[in-house]
Design a protein around this motif. Structure first.
Motif, PDB file in Angstrom:
ATOM      1  N   THR A 554       0.831  -1.205   0.000  1.00  0.00           N
ATOM      2  CA  THR A 554       0.000   0.000   0.000  1.00  0.00           C
ATOM      3  C   THR A 554       0.862   1.250   0.000  1.00  0.00           C
ATOM      4  O   THR A 554       2.049   1.214   0.331  1.00  0.00           O
ATOM      5  N   ARG A 555       0.199   2.343  -0.356  1.00  0.00           N
ATOM      6  CA  ARG A 555       0.832   3.656  -0.309  1.00  0.00           C
ATOM      7  C   ARG A 555      -0.168   4.628   0.303  1.00  0.00           C
ATOM      8  O   ARG A 555      -1.281   4.772  -0.186  1.00  0.00           O
ATOM      9  N   THR A 556       0.238   5.296   1.380  1.00  0.00           N
ATOM     10  CA  THR A 556      -0.606   6.294   2.037  1.00  0.00           C
ATOM     11  C   THR A 556       0.047   7.656   1.885  1.00  0.00           C
ATOM     12  O   THR A 556       1.231   7.823   2.201  1.00  0.00           O
ATOM     13  N   THR A 575      -5.181   6.074   1.510  1.00  0.00           N
ATOM     14  CA  THR A 575      -4.428   4.842   1.293  1.00  0.00           C
ATOM     15  C   THR A 575      -4.898   4.164   0.004  1.00  0.00           C
ATOM     16  O   THR A 575      -6.100   4.041  -0.243  1.00  0.00           O
ATOM     17  N   ARG A 576      -3.956   3.697  -0.819  1.00  0.00           N
ATOM     18  CA  ARG A 576      -4.259   2.994  -2.059  1.00  0.00           C
ATOM     19  C   ARG A 576      -3.334   1.787  -2.203  1.00  0.00           C
ATOM     20  O   ARG A 576      -2.245   1.746  -1.630  1.00  0.00           O
ATOM     21  N   SER A 577      -3.785   0.833  -2.972  1.00  0.00           N
ATOM     22  CA  SER A 577      -2.961  -0.335  -3.254  1.00  0.00           C
ATOM     23  C   SER A 577      -1.887  -0.001  -4.276  1.00  0.00           C
ATOM     24  O   SER A 577      -2.102   0.808  -5.181  1.00  0.00           O
ATOM     25  N   THR A 578      -0.735  -0.638  -4.122  1.00  0.00           N
ATOM     26  CA  THR A 578       0.333  -0.472  -5.101  1.00  0.00           C
ATOM     27  C   THR A 578       0.405  -1.649  -6.053  1.00  0.00           C
ATOM     28  O   THR A 578       1.234  -1.677  -6.961  1.00  0.00           O
ATOM     29  N   GLY A 579      -0.464  -2.653  -5.853  1.00  0.00           N
ATOM     30  CA  GLY A 579      -0.454  -3.840  -6.709  1.00  0.00           C
ATOM     31  C   GLY A 579      -1.537  -3.761  -7.776  1.00  0.00           C
ATOM     32  O   GLY A 579      -2.239  -2.760  -7.927  1.00  0.00           O
ATOM     33  N   GLN A 644      10.570   8.285  -5.918  1.00  0.00           N
ATOM     34  CA  GLN A 644      10.577   8.331  -7.377  1.00  0.00           C
ATOM     35  C   GLN A 644       9.302   7.712  -7.939  1.00  0.00           C
ATOM     36  O   GLN A 644       8.699   8.216  -8.897  1.00  0.00           O
ATOM     37  N   GLU A 645       8.832   6.634  -7.332  1.00  0.00           N
ATOM     38  CA  GLU A 645       7.640   5.951  -7.825  1.00  0.00           C
ATOM     39  C   GLU A 645       6.389   6.796  -7.685  1.00  0.00           C
ATOM     40  O   GLU A 645       5.452   6.690  -8.487  1.00  0.00           O
ATOM     41  N   VAL A 646       6.316   7.637  -6.657  1.00  0.00           N
ATOM     42  CA  VAL A 646       5.127   8.455  -6.442  1.00  0.00           C
ATOM     43  C   VAL A 646       4.860   9.361  -7.640  1.00  0.00           C
ATOM     44  O   VAL A 646       3.723   9.528  -8.094  1.00  0.00           O
ATOM     45  N   ASN A 647       5.930   9.934  -8.202  1.00  0.00           N
ATOM     46  CA  ASN A 647       5.747  10.838  -9.328  1.00  0.00           C
ATOM     47  C   ASN A 647       5.660  10.092 -10.659  1.00  0.00           C
ATOM     48  O   ASN A 647       4.932  10.503 -11.565  1.00  0.00           O
ATOM     49  N   SER A 648       6.399   8.992 -10.787  1.00  0.00           N
ATOM     50  CA  SER A 648       6.443   8.304 -12.083  1.00  0.00           C
ATOM     51  C   SER A 648       5.305   7.307 -12.272  1.00  0.00           C
ATOM     52  O   SER A 648       4.902   7.033 -13.396  1.00  0.00           O
ATOM     53  N   ASN A 649       4.748   6.748 -11.183  1.00  0.00           N
ATOM     54  CA  ASN A 649       3.727   5.710 -11.317  1.00  0.00           C
ATOM     55  C   ASN A 649       2.721   5.813 -10.167  1.00  0.00           C
ATOM     56  O   ASN A 649       2.687   4.976  -9.279  1.00  0.00           O
ATOM     57  N   PRO A 650       1.878   6.863 -10.168  1.00  0.00           N
ATOM     58  CA  PRO A 650       0.917   7.011  -9.087  1.00  0.00           C
ATOM     59  C   PRO A 650      -0.096   5.882  -9.075  1.00  0.00           C
ATOM     60  O   PRO A 650      -0.513   5.390 -10.124  1.00  0.00           O
ATOM     61  N   ALA A 651      -0.478   5.442  -7.879  1.00  0.00           N
ATOM     62  CA  ALA A 651      -1.394   4.315  -7.769  1.00  0.00           C
ATOM     63  C   ALA A 651      -2.753   4.634  -8.348  1.00  0.00           C
ATOM     64  O   ALA A 651      -3.487   3.738  -8.765  1.00  0.00           O
ATOM     65  N   SER A 652      -3.142   5.899  -8.383  1.00  0.00           N
ATOM     66  CA  SER A 652      -4.458   6.263  -8.904  1.00  0.00           C
ATOM     67  C   SER A 652      -4.520   6.209 -10.415  1.00  0.00           C
ATOM     68  O   SER A 652      -5.593   6.260 -10.989  1.00  0.00           O
TER      69      SER A 652
END
Length: 687
Positions: A554-556, A575-579, A644-652
């Motif tokens: 998850t990512r919160t 909170t969102r899933s990262t999978g 880096q992942e937050v900006n390049s691959n947002p869970a939403s």
């Protein structure tokens, strides 16, 4: 020559010689030394600068004449004329003088005796006093030119039934002392002086008992001068016992000083050294002095549940006295040091807890006393080898600070935390009699989370390293006011921090932590891979530039403000899933209200299907945070990758900044009321 003429001559010679003798004897018999009383009164009044009178003067003639004065009276100075009590009175004053010694240039007084002396000593708030005489300034100037005053050789000084009243408005003191002397018991014993005092000092009741060597013993360079002093001032107890070597030449002491009481700050009126509030204490050590310094050496004892030892040296000859202190504790309870940051060092009483509950401040708001700090300059070092405290997982403390003209320079205030260090420094410069301008920073370097969890909560966290920095620029006079007016910020990083179900209740408190944990909807065994928060502080409001909590799946993200001016929080978390599998998380929720007792409530988005794609619109500056992360926890950490992942691959699935977090459900034209949100939240949790 006839016998008649011879007899006549003898009779004339006898009359010629005898007449002066008879006249001298008659003069002695009829002489009244009181004739000199007006002259004595006039001369002493001129010398002292205030009206001084005696009633009678008697002189016994001989090789050791005895001079006795009756009815001595010294009036108050003009500025104290409203006080009807005279400055000094004595029923009798007796002085014996050796004439032969005077012929050789020496002043030897075999005996001085004062009967029923009474003195009234006063000092007012404006520093004016009644004990400075006109002759004092002349005497001081002469002393500078000619060196120290040579005292006469006095063999015995006796006081019977003496009384002394001391009134000092600045010290809030009104004390009465009774004193007398005891006679010598041998050739080597000159007797003692005994003084018992009662009254009030510093607004507190005071009782003291003093027994010292005879005043004349002060001149004896061969025999140490004995001292035995006991003082009770409110709850403070002081004893001083031992001897002084040649007191007039500052040749050292063999004195033991014992101090005990409920709070060291209460020592200020007795010592002149300002000390913050402390718990009860009991310390004992050697008191020594020389011509430059007074030293409290090798003292040991305790303060609260902490042991305390060290040496304190005072130089009282500077315009502002200078204190050098080297202090150490083998075991220290950090709560005992709470007074140094404005907190109460001991457990609060029930009434204090009630007052504290009504106080909105979560930070200590006890003001620092600027005028007291200006009364002393100091350099202090303190080392605590082992910290014991159930609430704070700190191992040791190493501190050094100085006080100069009211400014505080905290060169270091470092705590060991496991294998890491919590290092801080600060400068506090007074801007007026109430406030400081403060510049402070705290560095968190490679702090072991497992150690914190084990010490503070008894739980475990596998691995975990904390790093970061806090900075503050502000003006105020307490921790609370400094944060309310402050600028700066906090950047904090946690890598691989164990289970979130253990961390959040420990960090936020059990009740609030459990509420947040439930609102997040995370599995109870979720492992924290990374936590990063970057919160700038502007005029007392901490806003969120970045907040990321990353678990194994998850990512919160968080955003909002903490207002230290109003002591309120307005924060939201999503909170969102990262999978690839979309888990059923409740969506965004809010933490709002007073910092002491905030409320955890869901946001309106939980009712719509838009929740699956909403709310990750926070802009992260990962490159700006990397230096702090690398300093705090090392290079190549999971937090670097997570940012880096937050900006390049947002869970939403949407780029940051593109979604309104608190959007109403799709198709709705209005926002939900708090009552509707609570009802919807309860309904969703039932399913």
């Amino acid at each position: 020559m006839t016998s008649h003429s011879l007899s006549s001559r003898h009779r004339k010679l006898f009359i010629g010689l005898g007449t002066p003798v008879v006249l001298i004897l008659l003069l002695i018999a009829l002489w009244s030394w009181d004739w000199f009383v007006p002259l004595v009164n006039r001369e002493t009044t001129a010398l002292l600068g205030r009206k001084t009178t005696i009633e009678h003067l008697h002189v016994s003639v001989g090789f050791v004449p005895k001079v006795r004065v009756d009815g001595v009276r010294i009036e108050q100075p003009d500025t104290f004329k409203s006080d009807t009590t005279p400055f000094f009175t004595a029923d009798h004053l007796l002085v014996r003088i050796r004439l032969l010694a005077l012929l050789h240039g020496r002043t030897e007084l075999p005996r001085i005796a004062v009967d029923t002396p009474r003195a009234d000593i006063q000092r007012r708030q404006d520093e004016s006093n009644n004990y400075t005489f006109a002759s004092d300034s002349k005497k001081t100037e002469n002393d500078r030119k000619n060196g120290s005053v040579t005292l006469p050789d006095i063999e015995e000084f006796a006081i019977r039934d003496g009384h002394l009243r001391l009134r000092d408005q600045k010290l809030r003191a009104d004390m009465t002392s009774q004193l007398h002397t005891t006679p010598p018991t041998s050739a080597t014993d000159r007797g003692t002086i005994v003084m018992d005092t009662t009254g009030r000092y510093a607004g507190q009741p005071i009782i003291s008992h003093f027994v010292g060597g005879a005043l004349l013993s002060l001149q004896n360079v061969k025999t140490p001068y004995p001292i035995n002093l006991e003082v009770k001032n409110g709850g403070t107890r002081v004893t001083l016992k031992g001897t002084v070597n040649n007191p007039l030449a500052f040749e050292g002491t063999q004195l033991v000083l014992h101090l005990s009481g409920p709070d060291m700050s209460l020592l200020y009126p007795l010592t002149g050294v300002p000390i913050p509030q402390t718990p009860s204490y009991d310390i004992r050590g050697k008191l020594d002095y020389d011509q430059q310094h007074i030293a409290f050496k090798s003292f040991t004892g305790h303060m609260g549940s902490s042991d305390l030892s060290g040496t304190i040296t005072v130089d009282p000859h500077q315009t502002v006295p200078f204190v050098e202190a080297s202090l150490r504790s083998r075991r220290v309870d950090i709560q005992d040091l709470g007074g140094f940051i404005g907190a109460k060092p001991e457990e609060k009483t029930a009434s204090e807890k009630k007052v504290d509950a009504r106080d909105p401040n979560v930070l200590p708001d006890t003001p620092i006393n600027v005028p007291k700090l200006r009364s002393i300059n100091a350099h202090v070092t303190y080392k605590g080898e082992h910290i014991q405290n159930k609430q704070l997982p700190l191992d040791d403390i190493d501190a050094e600070f100085s006080v100069q003209d009211g400014a505080i320079d905290v060169k270091k205030l470092n705590f060991g935390v496991g294998t890491g260090t919590l290092a801080s420094s600060a400068t506090l410069k007074p801007v007026n009699d109430k406030n400081f301008a403060v510049n402070a920073k705290v560095d968190f370097s490679r702090i072991d989370l497992a150690h914190i969890m084990r010490t503070a909560t008894g739980t475990t966290a596998q691995g975990g390293v904390i790093g970061g920095r806090f900075s503050l620029n502000s003006t105020g006079n307490s921790i609370a006011s400094l944060m309310a007016n402050g600028n700066g910020g906090l950047t904090l990083v946690l890598v691989k921090g164990g289970e979130i179900s253990a961390l959040i209740p420990a960090a936020l408190g059990l009740e609030l932590g459990d509420a947040v944990l439930s609102a997040l909807g995370l599995p109870s065994h979720s492992q924290v891979e990374c936590f990063v928060t970057d919160m700038p502080l502007n005029n007392g409001v901490a806003s969120t530039r970045s907040m990321l909590l990353r678990t194994n799946d998850t990512r919160t993200l968080g955003r909002g403000d903490i207002n230290f001016r109003t002591n309120k929080i307005d924060y939201s978390l999503t909170t969102r899933s990262t999978g690839f599998t979309i888990l059923s998380f409740p969506g965004a929720f809010n933490i709002t209200g007073p910092l002491k007792s905030p409320t955890v409530l869901p946001g309106a988005e939980i009712l719509g299907r838009a929740a699956a794609a909403a709310g990750l619109g926070f802009v992260f500056p990962p490159l700006a945070l990397l230096p702090t992360i690398q300093f705090g926890v090392g290079k190549g950490s999971l937090c670097e990758k997570a940012l880096q992942e937050v900006n390049s691959n947002p869970a939403s699935g949407k780029a940051p900044g593109g979604v309104e977090e608190n959007a109403a459900p799709k198709g709705s034209d209005k926002k939900m009321s708090p009552t509707e949100v609570r009802a919807a939240w309860k309904k969703k949790l039932k399913h």
